[in-house]
Design a protein around this motif. Structure first.
Motif: not given
Length: 264
Positions: A55, A58-59, A61, A96-97, A100-101, A104, A126
């Motif tokens: 998280v 994600s916050k 990114i 979380i989108l 974002d994954i 990462t 996801v």
């Protein structure tokens, strides 16, 4: 990796494989990601209390790069770098989108030689991002009717998504030769050979879980720990061979990894 059904031991396999890979050489860094966003157990299996989770990435990114990533990860005593799931409320998970994954994991595979993902068994955006980026998907199952039925459904689903047979690897957990469902029958039904047979050793596994320490560290001389080292060694050698072939060819490429490095 993902389990054919709950209780097949995917988190046990993920944590112990990561630790086994990390045990060879710190020159080959290993990451472990918990994508069971609603109920991830990786920290409990490793007895760690992470300050940050996915998280936090994600916050932030827009700030994400390799330095930011390393500041978020928690380093286990084994040398494995862990990115845990939030394991909290829906409010924590919703931001979380898939993008974002993707960002990462793309950074992680540039930083780490091996990235092990404990994935959630679903096909939402996801999870599909994780599966699409995977070089290898270890499908963890046990030799019982329900697990085999679900494993067959999952395999057909992956093949329907045009994933190659080389990408989906069947792992039989808690394997015994006297199982009620013979291995040959399972392989015939699923139309594939088992990639890995993990021996059944309930006392060792449950003891390690209760203590919060992987059996690969606690009980290195057991048959099950040796099995993990054998598979980890195979991955390591494939990585090494890939490096040598690239050097001989004198051209850029990607190191073999559970998540492939992006081509330049």
């Amino acid at each position: 990796m993902l389990a054919a059904k709950g209780g097949c031991g995917a988190t046990t396999v993920a944590t112990n494989l990561a630790v086994s890979l990390a045990s060879f050489n710190e020159m080959h860094p290993v990451a472990l990601v918990d994508f069971n966003l609603y109920s991830g157990d990786v920290p409990a299996f490793l007895d760690i209390s992470p300050r940050h989770t996915i998280v936090d990435i994600s916050k932030n990114i827009e700030r994400l790069d390799s330095d930011f990533l390393m500041g978020v990860l928690t380093r286990h005593v084994s040398g494995v770098y862990v990115l845990p799931s939030p394991g909290g409320s829906m409010d924590m998970i919703n931001p979380i989108l898939p993008g974002d994954i993707s960002k990462t994991l793309n950074i992680m595979r540039d930083v780490f030689d091996f990235t092990i993902v404990d994935a959630h068994c679903s096909f939402d955006p996801v999870d599909m991002t994780v599966f699409d980026l995977s070089d290898i998907i270890l499908l963890i199952s046990t030799l019982d009717v329900l697990s085999m039925r679900n494993a067959k459904r999952l395999m057909y689903t992956f093949f329907g998504l045009s994933y190659s047979e080389d990408k989906i690897k069947l792992v039989v957990n808690r394997y015994t030769k006297d199982s009620e469902i013979p291995l040959k029958e399972v392989e015939k039904r699923l139309k594939c050979k088992a990639f890995w047979l993990i021996p059944n050793d309930y006392p060792t596994v449950i003891s390690s879980i209760d203590q919060g320490h992987p059996f690969a560290l606690l009980y290195p001389d057991t048959a099950i720990s040796k099995s993990f080292r054998t598979v980890a060694s195979a991955f390591k050698h494939q990585l090494t061979n890939g490096v040598q072939k690239e050097a001989e060819a004198d051209k850029p490429g990607f190191l073999f990894r559970l998540f492939r490095r992006k081509k330049d």
